[in-house]
Enzyme design. Structure first.
Site, PDB file in Angstrom:
ATOM      1  N   ALA A   1       0.559  -1.181   0.115  1.00 34.78           N
ATOM      2  CA  ALA A   1       0.148  -0.113   0.270  1.00 34.78           C
ATOM      3  C   ALA A   1       1.039   1.427  -0.095  1.00 34.78           C
ATOM      4  O   ALA A   1       0.130   2.363   0.105  1.00 34.78           O
ATOM      5  CB  ALA A   1      -1.085   0.483   1.659  1.00 34.78           C
ATOM      6  N   SER A   2       2.162   1.492  -0.518  1.00 39.15           N
ATOM      7  CA  SER A   2       3.058   2.302  -0.107  1.00 39.15           C
ATOM      8  C   SER A   2       2.946   3.381  -1.431  1.00 39.15           C
ATOM      9  O   SER A   2       2.760   4.157  -1.485  1.00 39.15           O
ATOM     10  CB  SER A   2       4.377   2.025  -0.054  1.00 39.15           C
ATOM     11  OG  SER A   2       5.096   1.002  -1.184  1.00 39.15           O
ATOM     12  N   ARG A   3       2.509   2.606  -2.555  1.00 38.72           N
ATOM     13  CA  ARG A   3       2.297   3.114  -4.183  1.00 38.72           C
ATOM     14  C   ARG A   3       1.734   3.128  -4.698  1.00 38.72           C
ATOM     15  O   ARG A   3       0.941   1.842  -4.375  1.00 38.72           O
ATOM     16  CB  ARG A   3       3.761   2.961  -4.129  1.00 38.72           C
ATOM     17  CG  ARG A   3       5.207   2.809  -3.849  1.00 38.72           C
ATOM     18  CD  ARG A   3       6.530   2.864  -4.725  1.00 38.72           C
ATOM     19  NE  ARG A   3       7.048   1.910  -4.196  1.00 38.72           N
ATOM     20  CZ  ARG A   3       7.077   0.471  -5.049  1.00 38.72           C
ATOM     21  NH1 ARG A   3       7.041   1.448  -7.122  1.00 38.72           N
ATOM     22  NH2 ARG A   3       7.586  -0.537  -4.883  1.00 38.72           N
TER      23      ARG A   3
ATOM     24  N   ASP B   1       7.617  -8.130   4.469  1.00 41.02           N
ATOM     25  CA  ASP B   1       7.488  -9.353   2.693  1.00 41.02           C
ATOM     26  C   ASP B   1       6.600  -9.891   2.995  1.00 41.02           C
ATOM     27  O   ASP B   1       5.888 -10.644   3.968  1.00 41.02           O
ATOM     28  CB  ASP B   1       8.748  -9.729   2.761  1.00 41.02           C
ATOM     29  CG  ASP B   1       9.200 -10.266   1.600  1.00 41.02           C
ATOM     30  OD1 ASP B   1       8.356 -10.746   0.847  1.00 41.02           O
ATOM     31  OD2 ASP B   1      10.313 -10.438   1.153  1.00 41.02           O
ATOM     32  N   VAL B   2       5.326  -9.978   1.802  1.00 42.70           N
ATOM     33  CA  VAL B   2       4.164 -10.882   1.932  1.00 42.70           C
ATOM     34  C   VAL B   2       4.990 -11.797   1.518  1.00 42.70           C
ATOM     35  O   VAL B   2       4.116 -13.585   1.671  1.00 42.70           O
ATOM     36  CB  VAL B   2       3.106 -10.747   0.881  1.00 42.70           C
ATOM     37  CG1 VAL B   2       2.811  -8.886   1.509  1.00 42.70           C
ATOM     38  CG2 VAL B   2       4.028 -10.167  -0.287  1.00 42.70           C
TER      39      VAL B   2
ATOM     40  N   ASN C   1      -2.677  -7.074  -2.457  1.00 43.03           N
ATOM     41  CA  ASN C   1      -2.169  -5.803  -3.388  1.00 43.03           C
ATOM     42  C   ASN C   1      -0.197  -6.479  -3.838  1.00 43.03           C
ATOM     43  O   ASN C   1       0.054  -6.439  -5.099  1.00 43.03           O
ATOM     44  CB  ASN C   1      -2.678  -4.483  -3.476  1.00 43.03           C
ATOM     45  CG  ASN C   1      -1.675  -3.965  -4.472  1.00 43.03           C
ATOM     46  OD1 ASN C   1      -2.485  -3.323  -5.562  1.00 43.03           O
ATOM     47  ND2 ASN C   1      -0.708  -3.223  -3.851  1.00 43.03           N
TER      48      ASN C   1
ATOM     49  N   TYR D   1       5.290 -13.805 -14.326  1.00 44.26           N
ATOM     50  CA  TYR D   1       4.196 -12.963 -14.476  1.00 44.26           C
ATOM     51  C   TYR D   1       2.767 -13.491 -14.574  1.00 44.26           C
ATOM     52  O   TYR D   1       1.625 -13.423 -14.362  1.00 44.26           O
ATOM     53  CB  TYR D   1       4.505 -11.863 -14.855  1.00 44.26           C
ATOM     54  CG  TYR D   1       3.309 -10.468 -14.067  1.00 44.26           C
ATOM     55  CD1 TYR D   1       3.385 -10.175 -13.319  1.00 44.26           C
ATOM     56  CD2 TYR D   1       2.688  -9.914 -14.442  1.00 44.26           C
ATOM     57  CE1 TYR D   1       2.771  -8.314 -12.308  1.00 44.26           C
ATOM     58  CE2 TYR D   1       2.112  -8.797 -14.260  1.00 44.26           C
ATOM     59  CZ  TYR D   1       2.145  -8.243 -13.528  1.00 44.26           C
ATOM     60  OH  TYR D   1       1.244  -7.272 -12.928  1.00 44.26           O
TER      61      TYR D   1
ATOM     62  N   ALA E   1       2.065 -16.459 -15.266  1.00 42.18           N
ATOM     63  CA  ALA E   1       2.212 -17.755 -14.653  1.00 42.18           C
ATOM     64  C   ALA E   1       0.953 -17.278 -13.427  1.00 42.18           C
ATOM     65  O   ALA E   1       0.825 -17.981 -12.372  1.00 42.18           O
ATOM     66  CB  ALA E   1       2.873 -18.490 -14.131  1.00 42.18           C
TER      67      ALA E   1
ATOM     68  N   LYS F   1       0.106 -14.634 -12.175  1.00 40.44           N
ATOM     69  CA  LYS F   1      -1.883 -14.124 -12.562  1.00 40.44           C
ATOM     70  C   LYS F   1      -2.642 -14.661 -12.715  1.00 40.44           C
ATOM     71  O   LYS F   1      -4.051 -14.549 -12.159  1.00 40.44           O
ATOM     72  CB  LYS F   1      -1.474 -12.741 -13.112  1.00 40.44           C
ATOM     73  CG  LYS F   1      -0.568 -11.115 -12.653  1.00 40.44           C
ATOM     74  CD  LYS F   1      -0.748 -11.110 -11.484  1.00 40.44           C
ATOM     75  CE  LYS F   1      -0.365  -9.977 -11.044  1.00 40.44           C
ATOM     76  NZ  LYS F   1      -0.410  -9.464  -9.245  1.00 40.44           N
TER      77      LYS F   1
ATOM     78  N   ILE G   1      -1.885   0.191 -16.066  1.00 39.27           N
ATOM     79  CA  ILE G   1      -2.467   1.392 -14.849  1.00 39.27           C
ATOM     80  C   ILE G   1      -1.127   2.144 -14.793  1.00 39.27           C
ATOM     81  O   ILE G   1      -0.192   1.973 -14.930  1.00 39.27           O
ATOM     82  CB  ILE G   1      -2.895   0.608 -13.669  1.00 39.27           C
ATOM     83  CG1 ILE G   1      -3.684  -0.294 -13.970  1.00 39.27           C
ATOM     84  CG2 ILE G   1      -3.439   1.908 -12.728  1.00 39.27           C
ATOM     85  CD1 ILE G   1      -5.826   0.314 -14.680  1.00 39.27           C
TER      86      ILE G   1
HETATM   87  P1  NAP Z   1       4.032  -0.729  -7.881  1.00 42.05           P
HETATM   88  O1  NAP Z   1       3.227   0.351  -8.000  1.00 42.05           O
HETATM   89  O2  NAP Z   1       5.843  -1.120  -8.307  1.00 42.05           O
HETATM   90  O3  NAP Z   1       3.930  -1.025  -6.591  1.00 42.05           O
HETATM   91  C1  NAP Z   1       4.511  -2.167  -5.810  1.00 42.05           C
HETATM   92  C2  NAP Z   1       3.874  -2.490  -4.170  1.00 42.05           C
HETATM   93  O4  NAP Z   1       4.203  -3.534  -4.150  1.00 42.05           O
HETATM   94  C3  NAP Z   1       4.451  -1.407  -2.930  1.00 42.05           C
HETATM   95  O5  NAP Z   1       3.933  -0.977  -2.547  1.00 42.05           O
HETATM   96  C4  NAP Z   1       5.587  -2.127  -2.903  1.00 42.05           C
HETATM   97  O6  NAP Z   1       6.176  -1.831  -1.531  1.00 42.05           O
HETATM   98  C5  NAP Z   1       4.929  -3.290  -2.964  1.00 42.05           C
HETATM   99  N1  NAP Z   1       5.322  -4.773  -2.890  1.00 42.05           N
HETATM  100  C6  NAP Z   1       6.401  -5.505  -3.604  1.00 42.05           C
HETATM  101  N2  NAP Z   1       6.782  -6.449  -3.272  1.00 42.05           N
HETATM  102  C7  NAP Z   1       6.323  -6.328  -2.331  1.00 42.05           C
HETATM  103  C8  NAP Z   1       6.424  -7.305  -0.651  1.00 42.05           C
HETATM  104  N3  NAP Z   1       7.781  -8.859  -1.207  1.00 42.05           N
HETATM  105  N4  NAP Z   1       6.145  -7.453   0.641  1.00 42.05           N
HETATM  106  C9  NAP Z   1       4.663  -6.891   0.334  1.00 42.05           C
HETATM  107  N5  NAP Z   1       4.758  -5.544  -0.069  1.00 42.05           N
HETATM  108  C10 NAP Z   1       5.631  -5.506  -1.572  1.00 42.05           C
HETATM  109  O7  NAP Z   1       2.680  -1.518  -8.302  1.00 42.05           O
HETATM  110  P2  NAP Z   1       1.835  -1.364  -9.216  1.00 42.05           P
HETATM  111  O8  NAP Z   1       1.524  -1.056 -10.526  1.00 42.05           O
HETATM  112  O9  NAP Z   1       0.654  -0.091  -7.708  1.00 42.05           O
HETATM  113  O10 NAP Z   1       0.870  -2.790  -8.519  1.00 42.05           O
HETATM  114  C11 NAP Z   1      -0.209  -3.681  -7.959  1.00 42.05           C
HETATM  115  C12 NAP Z   1      -0.671  -4.584  -7.855  1.00 42.05           C
HETATM  116  O11 NAP Z   1      -1.455  -4.288  -9.193  1.00 42.05           O
HETATM  117  C13 NAP Z   1       0.215  -5.369  -7.992  1.00 42.05           C
HETATM  118  O12 NAP Z   1      -0.496  -7.218  -7.658  1.00 42.05           O
HETATM  119  C14 NAP Z   1       0.978  -5.386 -10.030  1.00 42.05           C
HETATM  120  O13 NAP Z   1       1.222  -6.842 -10.567  1.00 42.05           O
HETATM  121  C15 NAP Z   1      -0.966  -5.356  -9.951  1.00 42.05           C
HETATM  122  N6  NAP Z   1      -0.904  -5.062 -11.857  1.00 42.05           N
HETATM  123  C16 NAP Z   1      -0.544  -3.550 -11.790  1.00 42.05           C
HETATM  124  C17 NAP Z   1      -0.827  -3.047 -13.105  1.00 42.05           C
HETATM  125  C18 NAP Z   1      -0.313  -2.027 -13.538  1.00 42.05           C
HETATM  126  O14 NAP Z   1      -0.520  -2.216 -14.891  1.00 42.05           O
HETATM  127  N7  NAP Z   1       0.339  -0.943 -12.491  1.00 42.05           N
HETATM  128  C19 NAP Z   1      -1.970  -4.519 -14.240  1.00 42.05           C
HETATM  129  C20 NAP Z   1      -1.619  -5.062 -13.573  1.00 42.05           C
HETATM  130  C21 NAP Z   1      -1.649  -5.452 -12.151  1.00 42.05           C
HETATM  131  P3  NAP Z   1       7.414  -0.781  -1.073  1.00 42.05           P
HETATM  132  O15 NAP Z   1       7.610   0.227  -2.227  1.00 42.05           O
HETATM  133  O16 NAP Z   1       8.009  -0.725   0.137  1.00 42.05           O
HETATM  134  O17 NAP Z   1       8.324  -1.227  -2.335  1.00 42.05           O
END
Ligand code: NAP
Length: 247
Positions: free
Chosen positions: A13-15, A63-64, A90, A155, A157, A159, A188
């Protein structure tokens, strides 16, 4: 205030999408555990945004993909709040590479974070939800799970796994009034897609009938819907939110 006094755990939820989800759930009255792995400053900004809306929450570094860290996080939230009503899985990463160049580490880290992470969080939270006979779980998948993506075997696999995992849990937990759904976002605007080169981005946009990438809030609004009474008969579904990309 559709989620007044409820407690939500949002991983990653940080970003990006996770932050938008955390803020949107807080805007509806939920208390939020803001989970993050590394980005303490960004997680603090998420909490600030929650508080500026009059909401409340806590930060938790975990770390999840690590069972001990997930179980401690869930236990501490349970002790503090008494119950957990909403879990949003997420947290996710990409390690894109063509198959020939994909290392075992690239494979394992993506599966461990995106799929095993959701399993560990659900397993930790489910007993509580079953006992209280209520709860909502939302797993964030991706359209790449169904469509596939060159350079994204790991990725995709993970999802695709999220979708089967979600349906299985929905069958297991539905009779206890615990609803389980997934969302499959398309492209997104977040740090995850920021790395795309301009020509690649333009090529993708041409394939999206709405002609643009989505915003994190597009996903957050759907999470609020699934978690609220408005979504009370939605169960075991994968809601695609992709501007028409995958139809
Ligand atoms: P993002 O901006 O890269 O943010 C990823 C988030 O996941 C960050 O808060 C990060 O924490 C956290 N994270 C990563 N590894 C972790 C771990 N091992 N334990 C706990 N937290 C962890 O990604 P996003 O685009 O928002 O994506 C969020 C979700 O949506 C993901 O599951 C992604 O696969 C899915 N998604 C995204 C898109 C897209 O286009 N953006 C499309 C389809 C699906 P830190 O900040 O501390 O590193």
């Amino acid at each position: 205030m559709r989620l007044k006094d409820q407690t939500a755990l949002v991983t990653g939820a940080s970003r990006g999408i996770g932050r938008a989800v955390a803020v949107a759930l807080a805007a509806e009255g939920a208390y939020i555990l803001v989970n993050y792995q590394n980005s303490i400053d960004s997680a603090t900004e998420t909490l600030k945004q929650i508080q500026s809306l009059g909401g409340d929450g806590m930060l938790y570094k975990a770390d999840v993909s690590k069972v001990d860290e997930v179980e401690s996080m869930v236990q501490q939230l349970k002790q503090l709040r008494g119950s957990i009503d909403i879990l949003v899985n997420n947290a996710g990463i990409t390690r894109d590479k063509l198959l020939m160049r994909m290392s075992e580490e690239d494979w394992d880290s993506v599966l461990d974070t995106n799929l095993k992470g959701a399993f560990l969080s659900c397993r930790a939270v489910a007993p509580m939800m079953i006992k209280q006979r209520s709860g909502v779980i939302v797993n964030i998948g991706s359209v790449i799970g169904a469509m596939g993506g060159a350079g994204q075997a790991n990725y995709s696999a993970a999802k695709a796994g999220i979708e089967g995992f979600t349906r299985s849990l929905a069958r297991e937990l539905g009779s206890r009034n615990v609803r389980v759904n997934a969302i499959a976002p398309g492209f997104i605007e977040t740090d995850m897609t920021d790395v795309l080169k301009l020509d690649m981005r333009e090529a993708i946009q041409k394939q999206i009938p709405l002609g643009r990438f989505g915003k994190p809030e597009d996903i957050a609004n759907a999470v609020v819907y699934l978690c609220s009474d408005a979504g009370s008969y939605v169960h075991g579904t994968v809601l695609t939110i992709d501007g028409g990309l995958s139809m």
